[in-house]
Design a protein around this motif. Structure first.
Motif, mmCIF file in Angstrom:
data_model
loop_
_atom_site.group_PDB
_atom_site.id
_atom_site.type_symbol
_atom_site.label_atom_id
_atom_site.label_comp_id
_atom_site.label_asym_id
_atom_site.label_seq_id
_atom_site.Cartn_x
_atom_site.Cartn_y
_atom_site.Cartn_z
ATOM 1 N N MET A 386 -17.827 -25.281 28.924
ATOM 2 C CA MET A 386 -18.150 -24.998 27.581
ATOM 3 C C MET A 386 -16.899 -25.061 26.566
ATOM 4 O O MET A 386 -15.804 -24.762 26.800
ATOM 5 N N ASP A 387 -17.128 -25.314 25.210
ATOM 6 C CA ASP A 387 -16.129 -25.332 24.325
ATOM 7 C C ASP A 387 -16.799 -24.484 23.004
ATOM 8 O O ASP A 387 -17.557 -25.190 22.209
ATOM 9 N N LEU A 388 -16.657 -23.443 23.004
ATOM 10 C CA LEU A 388 -17.095 -22.476 21.943
ATOM 11 C C LEU A 388 -16.027 -21.973 20.968
ATOM 12 O O LEU A 388 -15.065 -21.331 21.601
ATOM 13 N N ARG A 389 -16.200 -22.444 19.698
ATOM 14 C CA ARG A 389 -15.209 -22.237 18.792
ATOM 15 C C ARG A 389 -15.826 -21.497 17.587
ATOM 16 O O ARG A 389 -15.175 -21.277 16.463
ATOM 17 N N ARG A 390 -17.005 -21.003 17.419
ATOM 18 C CA ARG A 390 -17.594 -20.163 16.536
ATOM 19 C C ARG A 390 -17.807 -18.793 16.764
ATOM 20 O O ARG A 390 -17.945 -18.471 17.591
ATOM 21 N N PRO A 391 -17.766 -17.803 15.864
ATOM 22 C CA PRO A 391 -18.159 -16.314 15.984
ATOM 23 C C PRO A 391 -19.468 -16.265 16.360
ATOM 24 O O PRO A 391 -20.374 -17.307 16.265
ATOM 25 N N GLY A 392 -19.784 -15.209 17.353
ATOM 26 C CA GLY A 392 -21.198 -14.999 17.619
ATOM 27 C C GLY A 392 -21.740 -16.202 18.667
ATOM 28 O O GLY A 392 -22.994 -16.278 18.686
ATOM 29 N N SER A 393 -20.990 -16.723 19.331
ATOM 30 C CA SER A 393 -21.384 -17.782 20.208
ATOM 31 C C SER A 393 -21.708 -17.510 21.565
ATOM 32 O O SER A 393 -22.351 -18.273 22.182
ATOM 33 N N TYR A 394 -21.600 -16.279 21.941
ATOM 34 C CA TYR A 394 -21.631 -15.845 23.435
ATOM 35 C C TYR A 394 -22.051 -14.433 23.359
ATOM 36 O O TYR A 394 -21.468 -13.567 22.907
ATOM 37 N N TYR A 395 -23.164 -14.164 24.225
ATOM 38 C CA TYR A 395 -23.659 -12.881 24.595
ATOM 39 C C TYR A 395 -24.030 -12.586 26.032
ATOM 40 O O TYR A 395 -24.382 -13.623 26.645
ATOM 41 N N PHE A 396 -23.510 -11.537 26.821
ATOM 42 C CA PHE A 396 -23.595 -11.179 27.936
ATOM 43 C C PHE A 396 -23.928 -9.852 28.512
ATOM 44 O O PHE A 396 -23.674 -8.963 27.654
ATOM 45 N N PRO A 397 -24.752 -9.689 29.452
ATOM 46 C CA PRO A 397 -25.107 -8.082 29.652
ATOM 47 C C PRO A 397 -23.766 -7.253 29.926
ATOM 48 O O PRO A 397 -22.884 -7.303 30.745
ATOM 49 N N ALA A 398 -23.566 -6.335 29.034
ATOM 50 C CA ALA A 398 -22.268 -5.792 28.724
ATOM 51 C C ALA A 398 -22.177 -4.969 30.042
ATOM 52 O O ALA A 398 -21.068 -4.828 30.836
ATOM 53 N N ALA A 399 -23.185 -4.417 30.558
ATOM 54 C CA ALA A 399 -22.671 -3.381 31.899
ATOM 55 C C ALA A 399 -23.133 -3.888 33.142
ATOM 56 O O ALA A 399 -22.985 -3.326 34.147
ATOM 57 N N GLY A 400 -23.275 -5.256 33.085
ATOM 58 C CA GLY A 400 -23.697 -6.072 34.128
ATOM 59 C C GLY A 400 -25.102 -5.571 34.806
ATOM 60 O O GLY A 400 -25.411 -6.304 35.859
ATOM 61 N N GLY A 401 -25.931 -4.950 34.108
ATOM 62 C CA GLY A 401 -27.373 -4.708 34.567
ATOM 63 C C GLY A 401 -28.150 -5.760 34.109
ATOM 64 O O GLY A 401 -28.240 -6.225 33.063
ATOM 65 N N LEU A 402 -28.864 -6.216 35.204
ATOM 66 C CA LEU A 402 -29.647 -7.556 34.803
ATOM 67 C C LEU A 402 -31.049 -7.082 34.103
ATOM 68 O O LEU A 402 -31.311 -6.018 34.099
ATOM 69 N N GLY A 403 -31.410 -7.956 33.234
ATOM 70 C CA GLY A 403 -32.566 -7.915 32.343
ATOM 71 C C GLY A 403 -32.333 -7.945 30.954
ATOM 72 O O GLY A 403 -33.145 -7.909 29.892
ATOM 73 N N PHE A 404 -31.042 -8.062 30.637
ATOM 74 C CA PHE A 404 -30.522 -8.350 29.056
ATOM 75 C C PHE A 404 -30.919 -9.564 28.726
ATOM 76 O O PHE A 404 -31.276 -9.985 27.348
#
Length: 526
Positions: A386-404
């Motif tokens: 990936m080549d991500l250069r913009r704000p707000g480009s990536y979200y991931f489950p912060a606590a590692g709990g699946l379902g987000f």
């Protein structure tokens, strides 16, 4: 005399909390009666998906979101998703229905016994008003606590309270505002700037708060002024820096020893907008190399207090970044060329290599696409392509709990009108929030879900090797066809046979949500 419900609705309207994510039960119906015309109710079919959608929506909009849950049972169903919202410091206001007051003590059906304790210690504040007249004030406290702490709050309200008269003083809550100023003091700022300026080999570690607070571009300017390497903090849930920038060294490994190894040779590590640190794998060692000083700047007082090493300044990272940009004399280092992306490998057999999938996303979709990622076994492949250069480009489950992932993608898309949003979801995690597809279909959310199917819990297989448990049962999940599941929820779905077909499908215009399933080879997170 206005009712408690009327005053509460008007307060929520003035505060901008007019989108309600919920799954109602009988206790919640009196709160939902007579919702003003400007309110929008977003129904989710499971409380975990409800909270995940609200989490994504609040992160995308940068504002608190309102969640409506059903007593103890609905609140319990949402608690797994709540862990991610807490770790991402998402301000959610959760209002749950409670039995009528005379029925709570005898523990009638649907009474939530000691309701404020139910969600602790996850939420930053929890309460149940002592009387009906206190509901508007308590609701205001829930909203203001969520904003001030950047953490979910929880309010349990007996359902007979909503019809009660609010009392003579209730209208005073309507005009309330609560804010905070968190700039460092003059002496604190001077000392910090002097230490950073005096560092011979400074390193910068950025947390998810940098992106959440709109400091993405400012962080780039500061890094180029310092000229040292930049890491994202371990267990990263937002991308705070362009991942192919020449100064970026990637996401720090989530273990004590490898983090310390990364800092070898640096006399100062400046951590902005992150805990110190959210480790995962237990890899013991020294917290810091000999001769390395760490300074943490965070608004999260609890994160500052619990850190096991270094100095901490509880302050707005944005104010500190601005201060350093103004006081550091060195000119900005030229950024140079962004690092090129390597060609993706191909997989043996009929499966597509995950890197081929991510290369297709990078090439075929607009540069401002926002990705909600919950494919944990492909993390290394993701960052290679990936080549991500913009704000707000990536979200991931912060606590590692699946379902987000799936619900979060729906919420991010609802909160980002006009911006392309893609959910990159593994088949293991998809089942935890699959009902969010129905909400996406009902609201015609413009969203693409790329479903990576490898038939197993790939990250757990990797952990089995790390922990010496190679033969653990329950890791395979064959026989799932998410194209048929998605269509059953009303979302058009296609199977991509290879990377070329995936590229062609991504290039097709979409009106509303869609799902593309790709069979992928098994990879490891690192």
């Amino acid at each position: 005399m206005p009712s408690v419900r009327r005053v509460s609705h008007e307060f929520l309207e003035r505060q901008g909390l007019t989108t309600v994510f919920g799954n109602p039960g009988s206790n919640e119906l009196p709160f939902l009666a007579d919702l003003p015309d400007g309110f929008r109710y977003v129904l989710g079919l499971h409380e975990g998906a409800v909270l995940g959608m609200a989490d994504g929506y609040a992160q995308a909009t940068g504002r608190p979101a309102l969640v409506n849950l059903h007593a103890a049972s609905g609140s319990g169903n949402a608690m797994g998703a709540l862990t991610n919202a807490v770790a991402s410091r998402t301000p959610l206001v959760i209002v749950a229905g409670q039995q009528v007051r005379p029925a709570i003590g005898p523990e009638a059906n649907l009474a939530s016994v000691d309701a404020p304790s139910l969600m602790k210690p996850l939420v930053g504040w929890a309460g149940e008003p002592a009387c009906a007249e206190d509901v508007p004030r308590a609701l205001a406290q829930a909203v203001f606590e969520a904003r001030l702490q950047r953490r979910p709050t929880y309010l349990s309200v007996p359902y007979d309270d909503w019809e009660a008269e609010a009392g003579d003083n209730s209208l005073a809550v309507l005009d309330r505002e609560v804010g905070r100023g968190a700039a460092p003091g003059a002496e604190q700022g001077r000392r910090l700037a002097e230490r950073v300026a005096a560092a011979r080999r400074p390193a910068l570690v950025l947390g998810g708060d940098i992106d959440a607070d709109g400091l993405f571009d400012d962080a780039v300017r500061l890094a180029e002024r310092l000229g040292g390497p930049v890491w994202a903090a371990p267990s990263q849930f937002r991308l705070p820096f362009p991942n192919r920038h020449p100064l970026f060294r990637g996401v720090l490994p989530a273990g004590i020893a490898p983090v310390s190894e990364a800092f070898e040779g640096h006399d100062l590590v400046l951590v902005l907008g992150a805990p110190v640190f959210r480790y995962h794998e237990y890899l013991p060692g020294r917290y810091l190399p000999e001769g390395t000083r760490l300074i943490q700047v965070t608004e999260d007082a609890a994160a500052a207090a619990r850190a096991p090493m270094g100095e901490a300044l509880v302050a707005d990272p944005g104010a500190v970044v601005d201060l350093l940009l103004k006081t550091l004399d060195a000119p900005a280092s030229p950024a140079g060329d962004f690092r090129p992306v390597p060609g993706p490998p191909t997989a043996e057999g009929a499966e597509t290599h995950p890197e081929e999938v991510f290369a297709a996303l990078r090439d075929e979709l607009p540069d401002d696409t926002a990705y909600v990622v919950e494919s944990t076994s492909t993390s290394a492949a993701w960052w290679r392509q990936m080549d991500l250069r913009r704000p707000g480009s990536y979200y991931f489950p912060a606590a590692g709990g699946l379902g987000f992932g799936l619900p979060g993608a729906v919420g991010v898309a609802m909160g980002s009108p006009g911006r392309p949003v893609v959910g990159v979801i593994g088949d293991g995690s998809a089942n935890y929030g699959i009902t969010a597809l129905w909400t996406a279909a009902q609201h015609r959310v413009p969203l693409t879900i790329v479903l990576l199917r490898n038939g197993t819990y790939g990250a757990l297989r990797w952990f089995g090797g790390l922990l010496g448990v190679p033969d653990a049962p329950g890791l395979d999940i064959p026989g799932l066809d998410f194209t048929r599941i998605a269509e059953g929820y009303g979302v058009p779905a296609r199977q991509a046979g290879d990377a070329g077909e995936l590229r062609a499908l991504l290039a097709e215009p979409a009106d509303g949500p869609r799902l593309i399933q790709v069979d992928t080879a098994l990879t490891t997170p690192s």
